[in-house]
Scaffold this active site. Structure first.
Site, PDB file in Angstrom:
ATOM      1  N   HIS A  88       3.626   6.933   5.398  1.00 31.78           N
ATOM      2  CA  HIS A  88       2.424   7.634   5.858  1.00 31.78           C
ATOM      3  C   HIS A  88       1.588   6.859   6.866  1.00 31.78           C
ATOM      4  CE1 HIS A  88       0.176   5.360   2.768  1.00 31.78           C
ATOM      5  NE2 HIS A  88      -0.858   5.586   3.553  1.00 31.78           N
ATOM      6  N   GLU A 148       0.260   5.336  12.568  1.00 32.79           N
ATOM      7  CA  GLU A 148      -1.033   4.769  12.888  1.00 32.79           C
ATOM      8  C   GLU A 148      -0.956   3.257  13.100  1.00 32.79           C
ATOM      9  OE1 GLU A 148      -3.826   6.294  10.147  1.00 32.79           O
ATOM     10  OE2 GLU A 148      -5.556   5.472  11.207  1.00 32.79           O
ATOM     11  N   ASP A 149      -0.160   2.582  12.302  1.00 34.93           N
ATOM     12  CA  ASP A 149      -0.235   1.119  12.269  1.00 34.93           C
ATOM     13  C   ASP A 149       0.982   0.383  12.812  1.00 34.93           C
ATOM     14  OD1 ASP A 149      -2.763   1.220  11.155  1.00 34.93           O
ATOM     15  OD2 ASP A 149      -1.972   1.415   9.115  1.00 34.93           O
ATOM     16  N   ASP A 196     -20.787  14.559 -25.663  1.00 32.63           N
ATOM     17  CA  ASP A 196     -19.369  14.325 -25.377  1.00 32.63           C
ATOM     18  C   ASP A 196     -19.127  12.989 -24.682  1.00 32.63           C
ATOM     19  OD1 ASP A 196     -20.540  14.993 -23.003  1.00 32.63           O
ATOM     20  OD2 ASP A 196     -18.943  16.321 -22.319  1.00 32.63           O
ATOM     21  N   ASP A 229      -3.124   8.276  -1.053  1.00 39.15           N
ATOM     22  CA  ASP A 229      -3.545   7.237  -0.128  1.00 39.15           C
ATOM     23  C   ASP A 229      -4.991   6.836  -0.423  1.00 39.15           C
ATOM     24  OD1 ASP A 229      -3.577   5.654   2.308  1.00 39.15           O
ATOM     25  OD2 ASP A 229      -4.668   7.314   3.251  1.00 39.15           O
ATOM     26  N   HIS A 245       0.812  -1.223   0.000  1.00 42.34           N
ATOM     27  CA  HIS A 245       0.000   0.000   0.000  1.00 42.34           C
ATOM     28  C   HIS A 245       0.848   1.278   0.000  1.00 42.34           C
ATOM     29  CE1 HIS A 245      -2.939   2.996   1.105  1.00 42.34           C
ATOM     30  NE2 HIS A 245      -2.398   3.143   2.300  1.00 42.34           N
TER      31      HIS A 245
END
Ligand code: MN
Length: 496
Positions: free
Chosen positions: A77, A81-82, A267, A145, A53
């Site tokens: 990133h 958090e993880d 279009d 993300d 990821h």
């Protein structure tokens, strides 16, 4: 040497090689090794190794030609958090800038509000603008993300799919739009559509399939004829054929004048002629009209002479195609095209080019001119003329321009952009002249404050109205900053 597999940073390095240094590449590799280590053993809901990821996120950022710091922040990133990684670890290894961006991204992804959906949306948007005001690069990482998360949305529970897709449509797509990143906006919308409105999505796919097929077939012939016609005039232009994104088709069909009639969509598939210069756009228009009869009724829209409010530039002409059906052909320069598709990230590319001594005119070619809602980007463009060093430019992109401005919100969640130092009186006049003339009391974040109170970004400002209009107090001139407030106060107090 590391074995080439899905978890390989090489693809990212290859993309950034032409604009970053060898040292930068080493730093990116080091961040990647760190990422692999701290996320090791973790899996995503889709079954992939977690590190896949951040790798995808970094790759997206590389495509947008972001600077080294942003790409490293993309790789890292999710570590706050993880994983057990602390902010200070990141700062120590990769610098405080990277740490701050990662913190910003984590903060934004943390946003979970109580209250109803509408309030949540306002609150999220508000916080997003605040984080963005600190460093725009947080938003780029967040968008990259979100793009990857949306592409693996199938792996989540149904409720989560619905929640994330609606959130994407209501917050992230408009945000990308505001940054001029039309391509990202369209991608986010099309990834969300099947999950947010599954029935409408399926119906539209079925309903439009035949029309799309026909239009594509038709377009192949048109492309051929245009190529020949342009070549005859000795033209250098690129022709590209694009399908209208499904979500934008769905939205267009809902317009009252279209009334769900696919026959009124010209279009569905459109041809774009991308030229070198503005003059060539008009010459190309001549060529198009020589080959295909243009429809005098719906005619030509010249958004080059008269750009759309969001700055969009192009010439659109509707002509009778080979089978008599009306089709749209769009003509624009390479810069206009880049700006429409990539917005601020295109601007990065130009600024890099410029710092490497490329064509100075590119920045002044009207790419960002005439866009009021984009004024802060224009500011950066102007700065770019002064800032020769790419490092200075990066600092400017951190929206130092924003330091001159604050964002405040009405209780309903409308955002107002005011000069630093503004007070509730400035706010009132910014909302409406009439409101300015009914000021009784002001509340900021639910507390009563003096009218001379200096507002900060993020404040929610409420004006308590008097029953009758009142004349402004001339003393207010001591603490108001906006032209609209000051002009009105002067005008009305003179009368006394
Ligand atoms: Mn993530």
């Amino acid at each position: 040497m590391r074995k080439a597999n899905k978890l390989d940073i090489e693809k990212v390095l290859k993309k950034v090689k032409h604009y970053l240094t060898e040292n930068d590449l080493d730093d990116i590799s080091a961040a990647w090794d760190f990422c692999l280590k701290v996320h090791s053993g973790q899996k995503r809901k889709s079954g992939e190794d977690f590190a896949f990821h951040p790798l995808k996120v970094a790759y997206k950022l590389a495509l947008w030609e972001m600077d080294k710091t942003t790409i490293i922040a993309g790789i890292l990133h999710d570590v706050l958090e993880d994983t057990k990684t602390r902010e200070s670890d990141i700062a120590l290894r990769f610098g405080t800038e990277v740490a701050n961006i990662v913190k910003g991204v984590t903060k934004v992804s943390d946003i979970k509000m109580a209250g109803n959906k509408h309030e949540q949306q306002i609150e999220s948007l508000r916080r997003m603008i605040l984080v963005m005001a600190k460093d725009l690069r947080v938003v780029f990482v967040r968008l990259a993300d979100r793009l990857h998360n949306m592409s693996t949305l199938y792996a989540l529970r149904k409720e989560k799919q619905l929640e994330n897709s609606i959130e994407t449509l209501e917050i992230y797509a408009p945000l990308a739009d505001r940054l001029g990143m039309g391509q990202v906006k369209a991608e986010l919308e099309d990834l969300s559509f099947p999950f947010a409105y599954p029935t409408d999505y399926r119906d539209l796919v079925t309903k439009s399939k035949k029309m799309y097929e026909m239009a594509v077939k038709n377009m192949a012939e048109i492309e051929n004829n245009l190529k020949k016609g342009l070549a005859q005039e000795g033209f250098e232009a690129i022709i590209n054929i694009r399908r209208k994104h499904l979500y934008s088709l769905w939205k267009k069909l809902k317009r009252p004048e279209i009334d769900n009639d696919l026959g009124k969509i010209f279009d569905l598939v459109a041809a774009r002629i991308i030229t070198q210069t503005k003059e060539d756009c008009y010459k190309a228009l001549g060529v198009v009209h020589k080959i295909y009869r243009h429809n005098a009724l719906i005619g030509v829209s010249d958004y080059i002479a008269q750009p759309k409010p969001n700055g969009y530039q192009s010439i659109h002409t509707k002509v009778h195609g080979p089978d008599g059906r009306i089709i749209e052909i769009q003509i624009r320069t390479k810069e206009m095209h880049d700006e429409a598709e990539h917005g601020l990230s295109a601007h990065w590319r130009y600024s890099h080019a410029k710092s490497h001594g490329a064509n100075e005119n590119m920045l002044n070619s009207g790419v960002f001119l005439g866009q009021k809602k984009y004024a802060w980007v224009q500011e950066l463009v102007n700065w770019q003329g002064v800032l020769k060093n790419p490092g200075d430019f990066i600092n400017a992109v951190k929206l130092d321009a924003f330091h001159e401005r604050i964002f405040v919100f009405s209780p309903k969640g409308d955002a107002f952009d005011l000069p630093t130092g503004s007070t509730p009186v400035d706010f009132a006049y910014a909302v409406h002249t009439k409101l300015g003339n009914y000021i009784k009391l002001a509340k900021v974040n639910n507390k009563i404050v003096p009218l001379s109170y200096v507002l900060k970004s993020g404040d929610i400002v409420e004006i308590i109205k008097s029953k009758e209009p009142r004349l402004p107090n001339p003393d207010w001139l001591d603490f108001t900053h906006t032209t609209s407030a000051r002009t009105e106060i002067k005008k009305l107090t003179k009368k006394v």
